[in-house]
Design a protein around this motif. Sequence first.
Motif, PDB file in Angstrom:
ATOM      1  N   MET A 249       8.605   4.495  27.553  1.00 59.21           N
ATOM      2  CA  MET A 249       9.635   3.572  27.082  1.00 59.21           C
ATOM      3  C   MET A 249      10.624   3.115  28.139  1.00 59.21           C
ATOM      4  O   MET A 249      11.480   2.313  27.841  1.00 59.21           O
ATOM      5  CB  MET A 249      10.366   4.151  25.883  1.00 59.21           C
ATOM      6  CG  MET A 249      10.814   5.562  26.045  1.00 59.21           C
ATOM      7  SD  MET A 249      12.383   5.709  26.846  1.00 59.21           S
ATOM      8  CE  MET A 249      12.802   7.362  26.432  1.00 59.21           C
TER       9      MET A 249
ATOM     10  N   THR B  53       5.655   0.141  22.585  1.00 58.62           N
ATOM     11  CA  THR B  53       5.837   1.326  23.425  1.00 58.62           C
ATOM     12  C   THR B  53       4.583   2.176  23.361  1.00 58.62           C
ATOM     13  O   THR B  53       4.162   2.582  22.269  1.00 58.62           O
ATOM     14  CB  THR B  53       7.050   2.135  22.943  1.00 58.62           C
ATOM     15  OG1 THR B  53       8.207   1.295  22.998  1.00 58.62           O
ATOM     16  CG2 THR B  53       7.268   3.370  23.797  1.00 58.62           C
TER      17      THR B  53
ATOM     18  N   TRP C 119      14.066   2.601  27.263  1.00 55.46           N
ATOM     19  CA  TRP C 119      14.119   1.526  26.272  1.00 55.46           C
ATOM     20  C   TRP C 119      14.354   0.161  26.906  1.00 55.46           C
ATOM     21  O   TRP C 119      14.675  -0.798  26.229  1.00 55.46           O
ATOM     22  CB  TRP C 119      15.122   1.804  25.148  1.00 55.46           C
ATOM     23  CG  TRP C 119      14.719   3.015  24.380  1.00 55.46           C
ATOM     24  CD1 TRP C 119      15.420   4.181  24.291  1.00 55.46           C
ATOM     25  CD2 TRP C 119      13.507   3.226  23.650  1.00 55.46           C
ATOM     26  NE1 TRP C 119      14.724   5.090  23.548  1.00 55.46           N
ATOM     27  CE2 TRP C 119      13.547   4.537  23.137  1.00 55.46           C
ATOM     28  CE3 TRP C 119      12.395   2.448  23.380  1.00 55.46           C
ATOM     29  CZ2 TRP C 119      12.523   5.078  22.365  1.00 55.46           C
ATOM     30  CZ3 TRP C 119      11.374   2.988  22.616  1.00 55.46           C
ATOM     31  CH2 TRP C 119      11.454   4.275  22.121  1.00 55.46           C
TER      32      TRP C 119
ATOM     33  N   TYR D 191      15.112   1.729  18.381  1.00 56.50           N
ATOM     34  CA  TYR D 191      15.041   1.689  19.843  1.00 56.50           C
ATOM     35  C   TYR D 191      13.811   0.918  20.303  1.00 56.50           C
ATOM     36  O   TYR D 191      13.877   0.106  21.219  1.00 56.50           O
ATOM     37  CB  TYR D 191      15.012   3.103  20.429  1.00 56.50           C
ATOM     38  CG  TYR D 191      16.352   3.785  20.431  1.00 56.50           C
ATOM     39  CD1 TYR D 191      17.386   3.307  21.228  1.00 56.50           C
ATOM     40  CD2 TYR D 191      16.586   4.900  19.655  1.00 56.50           C
ATOM     41  CE1 TYR D 191      18.620   3.929  21.233  1.00 56.50           C
ATOM     42  CE2 TYR D 191      17.816   5.529  19.653  1.00 56.50           C
ATOM     43  CZ  TYR D 191      18.828   5.039  20.450  1.00 56.50           C
ATOM     44  OH  TYR D 191      20.050   5.652  20.460  1.00 56.50           O
TER      45      TYR D 191
END
Length: 157
Positions: free
Chosen positions: A80, A146, A83, A138
Motif C-alpha cells: 500500500m 492494493t 496509502w 484507506y
Amino acid sequence: MTTAESTSEPRVPPRWFVRTMWSLHRGLYRITAGRVGLRRPRGRTWGMLRLTTTGRRTGGERGVILAYVEDGPNLVCLAMNGWAEGEPSWWLNLRAHPEATVDLVDGSRFVQAYAAQGVERERVWALWREVETNLDGYAALRSTETAVVVLEPRRPS
C-alpha cells in the motif's frame, strides 16, 4: 462529535512525515541490531516483520519493515505504499524476484511471495479488516487496487 470524526474518509499524515517515520524505524532497528522494531501480531493488532528482497534493477539486497497478519503458516502484507499512489518498491522487487527472507521476533525464514487473487484475496483482506477497521476507507484513497501479498514458507535454495 467533531467534523473530523463525522467524516468516514480516513486521514493520512503528510508524505514527508510517513517517510521520516519509516527512516526512523529502520534506523532504530539497525542500531539495536534487530532487538527493537519487530513484533508479533496479538489480538486485534498487526505484527511487524523485516522483509529482505532482491532489487529488480541492482540485484542487491533491499530491506523494509512491514506490517503483517498471520494466515496459518503464511504472512500477509499489503502493498500500500503508506496509502500513497504507486506500488511500493519492495512489491515491485518481489514481482521480479519472488523468493525473499523475513525476519520475525522469533527468527528468520525463507518465503515465496505472490499476490492473493479471487476468494483467497477476499478472505485475507477480511483478516486485515479485523485489525484495521477503516481498511476499505484507506484503500479507497488509492486509484489502484492494493495488492495483498502472501509470503508463504519455502525451503532455502
